[in-house]
Scaffold this motif. Structure first.
Motif, PDB file in Angstrom:
ATOM      1  N   THR A   1      47.127  36.617  41.433  1.00 26.60           N
ATOM      2  CA  THR A   1      47.902  36.505  42.676  1.00 26.60           C
ATOM      3  C   THR A   1      47.531  37.605  43.667  1.00 26.60           C
ATOM      4  O   THR A   1      47.073  38.678  43.279  1.00 26.60           O
TER       5      THR A   1
ATOM      6  N   THR B   1      36.353  38.649  36.271  1.00 25.72           N
ATOM      7  CA  THR B   1      35.892  40.034  36.438  1.00 25.72           C
ATOM      8  C   THR B   1      34.404  40.123  36.106  1.00 25.72           C
ATOM      9  O   THR B   1      33.671  40.905  36.728  1.00 25.72           O
TER      10      THR B   1
ATOM     11  N   SER C   1      38.531  35.653  30.997  1.00 27.02           N
ATOM     12  CA  SER C   1      38.221  34.286  31.426  1.00 27.02           C
ATOM     13  C   SER C   1      37.093  34.228  32.461  1.00 27.02           C
ATOM     14  O   SER C   1      36.884  33.188  33.072  1.00 27.02           O
TER      15      SER C   1
ATOM     16  N   SER D   1      36.502  41.279  30.576  1.00 24.87           N
ATOM     17  CA  SER D   1      36.874  40.027  31.239  1.00 24.87           C
ATOM     18  C   SER D   1      37.206  39.002  30.170  1.00 24.87           C
ATOM     19  O   SER D   1      36.422  38.803  29.241  1.00 24.87           O
TER      20      SER D   1
ATOM     21  N   SER E   1      40.259  41.850  39.071  1.00 26.00           N
ATOM     22  CA  SER E   1      40.598  40.477  39.404  1.00 26.00           C
ATOM     23  C   SER E   1      42.054  40.237  39.021  1.00 26.00           C
ATOM     24  O   SER E   1      42.483  40.636  37.934  1.00 26.00           O
TER      25      SER E   1
HETATM   26  C1  LIG Z   1      49.067  39.431  29.941  1.00 25.34           C
HETATM   27  C2  LIG Z   1      48.578  39.166  31.330  1.00 25.34           C
HETATM   28  C3  LIG Z   1      49.083  39.897  32.395  1.00 25.34           C
HETATM   29  C4  LIG Z   1      48.675  39.620  33.698  1.00 25.34           C
HETATM   30  N1  LIG Z   1      49.209  40.349  34.720  1.00 25.34           N
HETATM   31  C5  LIG Z   1      48.894  40.017  35.989  1.00 25.34           C
HETATM   32  C6  LIG Z   1      49.494  40.714  37.073  1.00 25.34           C
HETATM   33  O1  LIG Z   1      50.236  41.681  36.905  1.00 25.34           O
HETATM   34  N2  LIG Z   1      49.194  40.305  38.332  1.00 25.34           N
HETATM   35  C7  LIG Z   1      48.354  39.238  38.575  1.00 25.34           C
HETATM   36  O2  LIG Z   1      48.169  38.868  39.736  1.00 25.34           O
HETATM   37  N3  LIG Z   1      47.713  38.610  37.561  1.00 25.34           N
HETATM   38  C8  LIG Z   1      47.969  38.976  36.279  1.00 25.34           C
HETATM   39  N4  LIG Z   1      47.349  38.332  35.245  1.00 25.34           N
HETATM   40  C9  LIG Z   1      46.270  37.365  35.551  1.00 25.34           C
HETATM   41  C10 LIG Z   1      44.857  37.962  35.436  1.00 25.34           C
HETATM   42  O3  LIG Z   1      44.779  39.264  35.977  1.00 25.34           O
HETATM   43  C11 LIG Z   1      43.885  37.057  36.194  1.00 25.34           C
HETATM   44  O4  LIG Z   1      43.918  35.771  35.644  1.00 25.34           O
HETATM   45  C12 LIG Z   1      42.461  37.586  36.221  1.00 25.34           C
HETATM   46  O5  LIG Z   1      41.764  36.959  37.275  1.00 25.34           O
HETATM   47  C13 LIG Z   1      41.713  37.312  34.911  1.00 25.34           C
HETATM   48  O6  LIG Z   1      40.447  37.945  34.956  1.00 25.34           O
HETATM   49  P1  LIG Z   1      39.321  37.598  33.881  1.00 25.34           P
HETATM   50  O7  LIG Z   1      38.874  36.184  34.152  1.00 25.34           O
HETATM   51  O8  LIG Z   1      38.233  38.586  34.167  1.00 25.34           O
HETATM   52  O9  LIG Z   1      39.895  37.773  32.504  1.00 25.34           O
HETATM   53  C14 LIG Z   1      47.716  38.619  33.935  1.00 25.34           C
HETATM   54  C15 LIG Z   1      47.169  37.898  32.863  1.00 25.34           C
HETATM   55  C16 LIG Z   1      47.601  38.165  31.565  1.00 25.34           C
HETATM   56  C17 LIG Z   1      47.009  37.377  30.417  1.00 25.34           C
END
Ligand SMILES: Cc1cc2nc3c(=O)[nH]c(=O)nc-3n(C[C@H](O)[C@H](O)[C@H](O)COP(=O)(O)O)c2cc1C
Length: 200
Positions: free
Chosen positions: A116, A16, A13, A11, A113
Motif C-alpha cells: 500500500t 523487491t 514474492s 524478497s 516494496s
Molecule cells: C506479514 C506481512 C506484513 C506486511 N506489512 C505490510 C505493511 O506494513 N505495509 C504494507 O504496505 N505492506 C505490507 N505487507 C505487504 C508486503 O510488504 C508487499 O506485498 C511487498 O510488496 C512484498 O514484497 P516481495 O514481493 O519482495 O516479498 C506485509 C506483508 C506481510 C506478509
C-alpha cells in the motif's frame, strides 16, 4: 577491495527482487559491477535445513561479499512498517563485520516494496538505514534533482527507492519507480567510485 557494489535483498514474492535488479542496472550504468545477492529465509523451527543455493533469484550472500564490496544497496519488503525478519536476522549476524569496521566508510542505499501507498515505506527504509549507520556506512538517498521524485504517483522517496505492489501484488513497477531505482544505483556507484579514487 573490489569495486563491486553489493545489491543485497530479501524478497518473498518477487517485488523487491525486481527493484534490486533495477538498482543493479543503475550501478552498471554508472560503470561499476553490481553483485546481486539475497539473504536466506528464516524458519520458526531451528531444525529446518537451508538449501545451499536458493531455488530462484540471486545466490545467498556470504561474509566475503560484505568484505569485498565497495558499497551496499540493501532491500526488503515492508513487514508492519519495518524490514523483514530474514534481513534483520542476517544483519544481526554481522557483529564481526561491525567489530572489524569492514563496512565503515563505504556508501550505502536502501530500497523497499510495500503493498500500500502509505503502508510504511519511509519507516522501513529508515529501519534499514539504522544498522548501516552503526556499521559506519555513508547513506546515499535520492535527491529532488531527479524529476521523477516530484512526479511519482506511486513509490520513490528521498530516503531510497521503493515500489507499491498493490493489495493483490499485481502492480507493475511504474516508470517513475523504475527511474528512481536506477538513479539510486547510479548515485551509489558514483559515490563509491569517488571514494575509491580519493583513496579513502
Ligand atoms: C506479514 C506481512 C506484513 C506486511 N506489512 C505490510 C505493511 O506494513 N505495509 C504494507 O504496505 N505492506 C505490507 N505487507 C505487504 C508486503 O510488504 C508487499 O506485498 C511487498 O510488496 C512484498 O514484497 P516481495 O514481493 O519482495 O516479498 C506485509 C506483508 C506481510 C506478509
Amino acid at each position: 577491495m573490489s569495486r563491486d557494489i553489493l545489491v543485497l535483498y530479501y524478497s518473498r514474492s518477487g517485488h523487491t527482487a525486481r527493484l534490486a535488479r533495477l538498482v543493479a542496472r543503475g550501478v552498471e550504468e554508472a560503470g561499476l559491477q553490481a553483485r546481486l545477492r539475497q539473504v536466506p529465509p528464516v524458519a520458526p523451527v531451528t531444525e529446518t535445513a537451508q538449501p545451499p543455493e536458493p531455488e530462484e533469484g540471486a545466490p545467498y550472500a556470504s561474509r566475503q561479499d560484505l568484505l569485498e564490496c565497495a558499497g551496499l544497496a540493501l532491500g526488503s519488503p515492508t513487514r508492519f512498517g519495518n524490514m523483514a525478519a530474514p534481513l534483520k536476522y542476517f544483519l544481526d549476524n554481522t557483529g564481526a563485520e561491525w567489530a572489524s569496521g569492514a563496512l565503515a566508510g563505504k556508501p550505502a542505499a536502501v530500497f523497499t516494496s510495500t503493498s500500500t501507498m502509505h503502508g510504511g515505506q519511509e519507516s522501513t527504509l529508515l529501519s534499514m538505514a539504522l544498522p548501516l549507520l552503526h556499521h559506519g556506512m555513508l547513506l546515499v538517498g535520492v535527491p529532488y534533482t531527479e524529476p521523477a521524485l516530484t512526479a511519482t504517483q506511486s513509490g520513490g522517496t528521498p530516503y531510497g527507492a521503493s515500489h507499491v505492489s498493490g493489495a493483490q501484488g499485481d502492480n507493475a513497477i511504474s516508470e517513475h519507480e523504475r527511474e528512481l531505482a536506477r538513479a539510486l544505483g547510479r548515485r551509489l556507484a558514483d559515490v563509491a567510485r569517488r571514494l575509491a579514487d580519493s583513496g579513502t
